[in-house]
Design a protein around this motif. Structure first.
Motif, PDB file in Angstrom:
ATOM      1  N   GLY A  68       0.797  -1.214   0.000  1.00  0.00           N
ATOM      2  CA  GLY A  68       0.000   0.000   0.000  1.00  0.00           C
ATOM      3  C   GLY A  68       0.833   1.268   0.000  1.00  0.00           C
ATOM      4  N   LEU A  69       2.135   1.125   0.222  1.00  0.00           N
ATOM      5  CA  LEU A  69       3.032   2.285   0.276  1.00  0.00           C
ATOM      6  C   LEU A  69       4.009   2.333  -0.893  1.00  0.00           C
ATOM      7  N   TRP A  70       4.296   1.160  -1.466  1.00  0.00           N
ATOM      8  CA  TRP A  70       5.331   1.060  -2.496  1.00  0.00           C
ATOM      9  C   TRP A  70       4.792   0.272  -3.683  1.00  0.00           C
ATOM     10  N   ASP A  71       4.945   0.810  -4.874  1.00  0.00           N
ATOM     11  CA  ASP A  71       4.566   0.112  -6.084  1.00  0.00           C
ATOM     12  C   ASP A  71       5.597  -0.978  -6.383  1.00  0.00           C
ATOM     13  N   ALA A  72       5.134  -2.211  -6.652  1.00  0.00           N
ATOM     14  CA  ALA A  72       6.041  -3.344  -6.900  1.00  0.00           C
ATOM     15  C   ALA A  72       7.160  -3.338  -5.874  1.00  0.00           C
ATOM     16  N   PRO A  73       6.829  -3.548  -4.587  1.00  0.00           N
ATOM     17  CA  PRO A  73       7.784  -3.283  -3.505  1.00  0.00           C
ATOM     18  C   PRO A  73       9.036  -4.147  -3.526  1.00  0.00           C
ATOM     19  N   GLU A  74       9.010  -5.319  -4.165  1.00  0.00           N
ATOM     20  CA  GLU A  74      10.203  -6.161  -4.198  1.00  0.00           C
ATOM     21  C   GLU A  74      11.187  -5.746  -5.287  1.00  0.00           C
ATOM     22  N   ARG A  75      10.772  -4.840  -6.145  1.00  0.00           N
ATOM     23  CA  ARG A  75      11.628  -4.424  -7.257  1.00  0.00           C
ATOM     24  C   ARG A  75      12.645  -3.381  -6.799  1.00  0.00           C
ATOM     25  N   PHE A  76      13.877  -3.520  -7.275  1.00  0.00           N
ATOM     26  CA  PHE A  76      14.934  -2.547  -6.996  1.00  0.00           C
ATOM     27  C   PHE A  76      14.793  -1.383  -7.970  1.00  0.00           C
ATOM     28  N   ASP A  77      14.415  -0.226  -7.463  1.00  0.00           N
ATOM     29  CA  ASP A  77      14.116   0.923  -8.328  1.00  0.00           C
ATOM     30  C   ASP A  77      14.530   2.217  -7.632  1.00  0.00           C
ATOM     31  N   PRO A  78      15.756   2.706  -7.885  1.00  0.00           N
ATOM     32  CA  PRO A  78      16.222   3.930  -7.227  1.00  0.00           C
ATOM     33  C   PRO A  78      15.370   5.155  -7.532  1.00  0.00           C
ATOM     34  N   GLU A  79      14.599   5.130  -8.640  1.00  0.00           N
ATOM     35  CA  GLU A  79      13.787   6.293  -8.985  1.00  0.00           C
ATOM     36  C   GLU A  79      12.725   6.582  -7.930  1.00  0.00           C
ATOM     37  N   ARG A  80      12.477   5.638  -7.034  1.00  0.00           N
ATOM     38  CA  ARG A  80      11.529   5.896  -5.938  1.00  0.00           C
ATOM     39  C   ARG A  80      11.963   7.089  -5.095  1.00  0.00           C
ATOM     40  N   PHE A  81      13.245   7.418  -5.129  1.00  0.00           N
ATOM     41  CA  PHE A  81      13.763   8.457  -4.253  1.00  0.00           C
ATOM     42  C   PHE A  81      14.046   9.763  -4.995  1.00  0.00           C
ATOM     43  N   GLY A  82      13.377   9.931  -6.139  1.00  0.00           N
ATOM     44  CA  GLY A  82      13.359  11.242  -6.760  1.00  0.00           C
ATOM     45  C   GLY A  82      12.566  12.217  -5.898  1.00  0.00           C
ATOM     46  N   PRO A  83      12.794  13.523  -6.046  1.00  0.00           N
ATOM     47  CA  PRO A  83      12.143  14.516  -5.170  1.00  0.00           C
ATOM     48  C   PRO A  83      10.632  14.409  -5.134  1.00  0.00           C
ATOM     49  N   ARG A  84       9.999  14.206  -6.305  1.00  0.00           N
ATOM     50  CA  ARG A  84       8.532  14.152  -6.317  1.00  0.00           C
ATOM     51  C   ARG A  84       8.024  12.924  -5.581  1.00  0.00           C
ATOM     52  N   GLN A  85       8.661  11.786  -5.817  1.00  0.00           N
ATOM     53  CA  GLN A  85       8.219  10.556  -5.175  1.00  0.00           C
ATOM     54  C   GLN A  85       8.365  10.638  -3.657  1.00  0.00           C
ATOM     55  N   VAL A  86       9.466  11.222  -3.197  1.00  0.00           N
ATOM     56  CA  VAL A  86       9.672  11.362  -1.751  1.00  0.00           C
ATOM     57  C   VAL A  86       8.610  12.265  -1.141  1.00  0.00           C
ATOM     58  N   ALA A  87       8.296  13.351  -1.828  1.00  0.00           N
ATOM     59  CA  ALA A  87       7.308  14.303  -1.306  1.00  0.00           C
ATOM     60  C   ALA A  87       5.913  13.682  -1.209  1.00  0.00           C
ATOM     61  N   ASP A  88       5.619  12.709  -2.072  1.00  0.00           N
ATOM     62  CA  ASP A  88       4.281  12.112  -2.099  1.00  0.00           C
ATOM     63  C   ASP A  88       4.101  10.985  -1.082  1.00  0.00           C
ATOM     64  N   ARG A  89       5.169  10.573  -0.395  1.00  0.00           N
ATOM     65  CA  ARG A  89       5.081   9.444   0.527  1.00  0.00           C
ATOM     66  C   ARG A  89       4.906   9.914   1.963  1.00  0.00           C
ATOM     67  N   PRO A  90       4.209   9.130   2.784  1.00  0.00           N
ATOM     68  CA  PRO A  90       4.142   9.473   4.217  1.00  0.00           C
ATOM     69  C   PRO A  90       5.537   9.470   4.831  1.00  0.00           C
ATOM     70  N   ARG A  91       5.802  10.397   5.735  1.00  0.00           N
ATOM     71  CA  ARG A  91       7.130  10.567   6.319  1.00  0.00           C
ATOM     72  C   ARG A  91       7.641   9.264   6.943  1.00  0.00           C
ATOM     73  N   TYR A  92       6.817   8.534   7.628  1.00  0.00           N
ATOM     74  CA  TYR A  92       7.274   7.355   8.357  1.00  0.00           C
ATOM     75  C   TYR A  92       7.161   6.058   7.552  1.00  0.00           C
ATOM     76  N   ALA A  93       6.961   6.187   6.237  1.00  0.00           N
ATOM     77  CA  ALA A  93       6.956   4.993   5.395  1.00  0.00           C
ATOM     78  C   ALA A  93       8.375   4.472   5.178  1.00  0.00           C
ATOM     79  N   TYR A  94       9.367   5.328   5.385  1.00  0.00           N
ATOM     80  CA  TYR A  94      10.771   4.965   5.123  1.00  0.00           C
ATOM     81  C   TYR A  94      11.595   5.398   6.331  1.00  0.00           C
TER      82      TYR A  94
END
Length: 449
Positions: A360-386
Motif C-alpha cells: 500500500g506504500l510502495w509500487d512493486a515493492p520487491e523491485r529494486f528501483d532507485p527512482e523511488r527516491f526522486g524529489p517528487r516521489q519522496v514528497a508524495d510518501r508518508p514521512r514514516y513509510a521509510y
C-alpha cells in the motif's frame, strides 16, 4: 472504539513462534499478512506488531517516552550494558547529549576528506585482487567502516584491532540466541556459543581499554578532544562513582559506539554493491555519474550534491535491506495505537524491513528501483513509510556520516571496478542486531571495460 489487534489462528501460532527462532524475517512477513496491527500471545506475554507509518510515528515519536528498548536489544546488555543502543530514560538522554556534538553536520562535513581517503584505500585494496580469485568484499568493507569510524569519531587507528569484526559477530549471535530462547538458557552453561561469547566480550573490553588509555594519554598532552571518544571519557570523569564503575561505563559506551558505528554502514554497502551487480543498467548510471562528478579524483564534500543518483541507489538499497531491520520496544504503560489497545509491559515491534515492502506504500515493492527516491516521489510518501535510521528522538545520530560514507564508497568502487558475484553464491539476509549478509559477499574483481 478501542479493540485488541487481531491475532493468528490458534493452529498457526506454533509455526509462527518457531519462525522466531529460525526465520525471523519470515515470521514478520507472515504476521504482516494478517494485517497492519497484529497481536501474538506467547503464554502470559503479548507481542504487538505494527506496520503502518502513523502507527510507527505514535510509538517512535509521539509517545516515545512510553516505549523503552525491547527484545534483542535487551539481550545485548550482557556486553553493551547501558550503552546508547540499550539505555533508556535519563541515562540515554545524558549519553546522547555527550556524543551529539561529535556528529554535528559541521564537524562531520570536516571529515569528508578522511572518508574519501579510506574509500580510495578500499578501491586500491580490491584492485589487488583484479583478475584473480574471489575476495569477500563484505569483509573488506567492514575493514573500511572500522577505519572510517576510528579516524572520524575516535581519533584512533582501529586497523591494528582485526579481532573487532569477528568479536561483534559472536556478540550478535549470543544476543539472538537469548532473544529466541527468552533468556531461558542459563548464561553459566558451558555451551560452545556461551564460551565464544565470553571470549568475544573479553576481547572487546580489552580493545576498549586500550583505546581509552591511548586517548587519555593524548588528552593529557593537551589535545582539545572534540571527538566522540574524548567526550565520553570527559563525561565519565565528571560522574560520581568509583573507578570500577567509571571503567564499566566507558567500556559499555565505547563498545556500543564501535558496534553501531561500523556495522550498519558495512551492511548497507554490502547490499548496495550486491544489488548493483544484479542490475547492470543501474550500475552503468552510477558509473557515468561518478565519472562526470569526480573525474579521476576522489570525492569531496561538495560532490555529495552531484552524486544524486548514487544517493538514490543507496537509499533504495536501504529500503530493501534496512540495516536497522527492526525497532523493538516495551510499553511501560498501557496505550492505544491507531485505535488498538496495547497492554502494559508488552513487546511492540516496528519492522522497517516489512514496512518498506508494504504494497500500500510502495509500487512493486520487491523491485529494486532507485527512482523511488526522486524529489517528487519522496514528497508524495508518508514521512514514516521509510525509516532506515529509525525515527523520533532515537533517530540514528550517525546517519549523516553513514550516508556520506556509503555514497562515496559506492561511487568510487563502481567507477573504478567491476565486481561480479561468484557463481552459485546466493545472498541471504541474516537478521541480527543489523541486517547482515550471511556468509559474506564473495566476488571477483575485474577492470572496468
Amino acid at each position: 472504539m478501542r479493540i485488541d489487534p487481531p491475532g493468528p489462528p490458534l493452529r498457526a501460532l506454533p509455526g509462527l513462534l518457531r519462525k522466531l527462532a529460525v526465520d525471523r524475517l519470515g515470521m514478520m512477513k507472515d504476521a504482516a499478512g494478517l494485517g497492519d496491527a497484529v497481536r501474538v500471545s506467547m503464554g502470559p506475554k503479548k507481542l504487538y506488531i505494527f506496520n503502518r507509518p502513523d502507527y510507527a510515528k505514535h510509538v517512535l515519536a509521539d509517545n516515545s517516552d512510553n516505549y523503552h528498548k525491547g527484545i534483542g536489544l535487551v539481550q545485548s546488555r550482557r556486553v553493551l550494558g547501558d550503552g546508547l543502543l540499550t539505555s533508556d530514560g535519563e541515562t540515554w538522554r545524558e549519553q546522547r547529549q555527550v556524543v551529539q556534538p561529535a556528529f554535528k553536520p559541521g564537524r562531520i562535513n570536516q571529515q569528508a576528506s578522511a572518508v574519501a581517503e579510506e574509500a580510495a584505500k578500499l578501491v586500491a585494496l580490491l584492485r589487488g585482487y583484479e583478475g584473480g580469485g574471489p575476495v569477500d568484499v563484505l569483509q573488506e568493507i567492514t575493514g573500511l567502516t572500522l577505519g572510517v569510524l576510528g579516524r572520524t569519531l575516535l581519533e584512533s587507528d582501529l586497523t591494528a584491532h582485526e579481532s573487532l569484526a569477528h568479536s561483534f559477530e559472536e556478540v550478535q549471535d549470543q544476543a539472538m540466541l537469548e532473544m529466541v530462547s527468552q533468556g531461558m538458557v542459563p548464561s553459566w552453561l558451558p555451551l560452545p556459543p556461551q564460551a565464544r561469547f565470553r571470549r568475544a566480550r573479553r576481547e572487546l573490553y580489552r580493545v576498549a581499554d586500550l583505546l581509552v588509555a591511548d586517548r587519555r594519554a593524548a588528552m593529557a598532552g593537551g589535545e582539545p578532544g572534540d571527538d566522540a571518544l574524548s567526550r565520553i571519557i570527559s563525561a565519565a570523569d565528571r560522574r560520581h562513582g568509583g573507578p570500577e564503575q567509571a571503567r564499566k561505563r566507558l567500556r559499555e559506551e565505547l563498545v556500543t559506539l564501535l558496534l553501531a558505528g561500523h556495522e550498519t554502514t558495512a551492511s548497507t554497502l554490502g547490499w548496495t554493491l550486491h544489488l548493483l551487480e544484479r542490475h547492470p543498467e543501474v550500475r552503468a548510471r552510477v558509473r557515468e555519474e561518478a565519472r562526470a562528478a569526480l573525474g579521476d579524483g576522489v570525492p569531496g564534500l561538495g560532490d555529495l550534491h552531484r552524486l544524486t543518483y548514487t544517493t538514490m541507489v543507496v537509499q533504495e538499497a536501504m529500503r530493501l535491506f534496512p540495516p536497522v531491520w527492526i525497532l523493538p520496544r516495551v510499553a511501560q504503560r498501557g496505550d492505544v495505537v491507531g485505535g488498538y489497545t496495547v497492554a502494559a509491559k508488552s513487546d511492540v515491534l516496528i519492522c522497517p524491513y516489512i514496512m518498506h515492502r508494504h504494497p500500500g506504500l510502495w509500487d512493486a515493492p520487491e523491485r529494486f528501483d532507485p527512482e523511488r527516491f526522486g524529489p517528487r516521489q519522496v514528497a508524495d510518501r508518508p514521512r514514516y513509510a521509510y525509516i532506515p535510521f529509525g525515527a523520533g528522538p532515537r533517530f540514528c545520530v550517525g546517519s549523516n556520516l553513514g550516508m556520506m560514507e556509503a555514497v562515496f564508497v559506492t561511487a568510487l568502487v563502481t567507477r573504478d571496478l567491476d565486481l561480479r558475484t561468484v557463481a552459485g553464491h546466493r545472498a541471504v539476509a541474516e537478521p541480527m542486531l543489523s541486517l547482515r549478509m550471511r556468509g559474506g559477499l564473495p566476488m571477483t574483481v575485474h577492470a572496468v571495460s
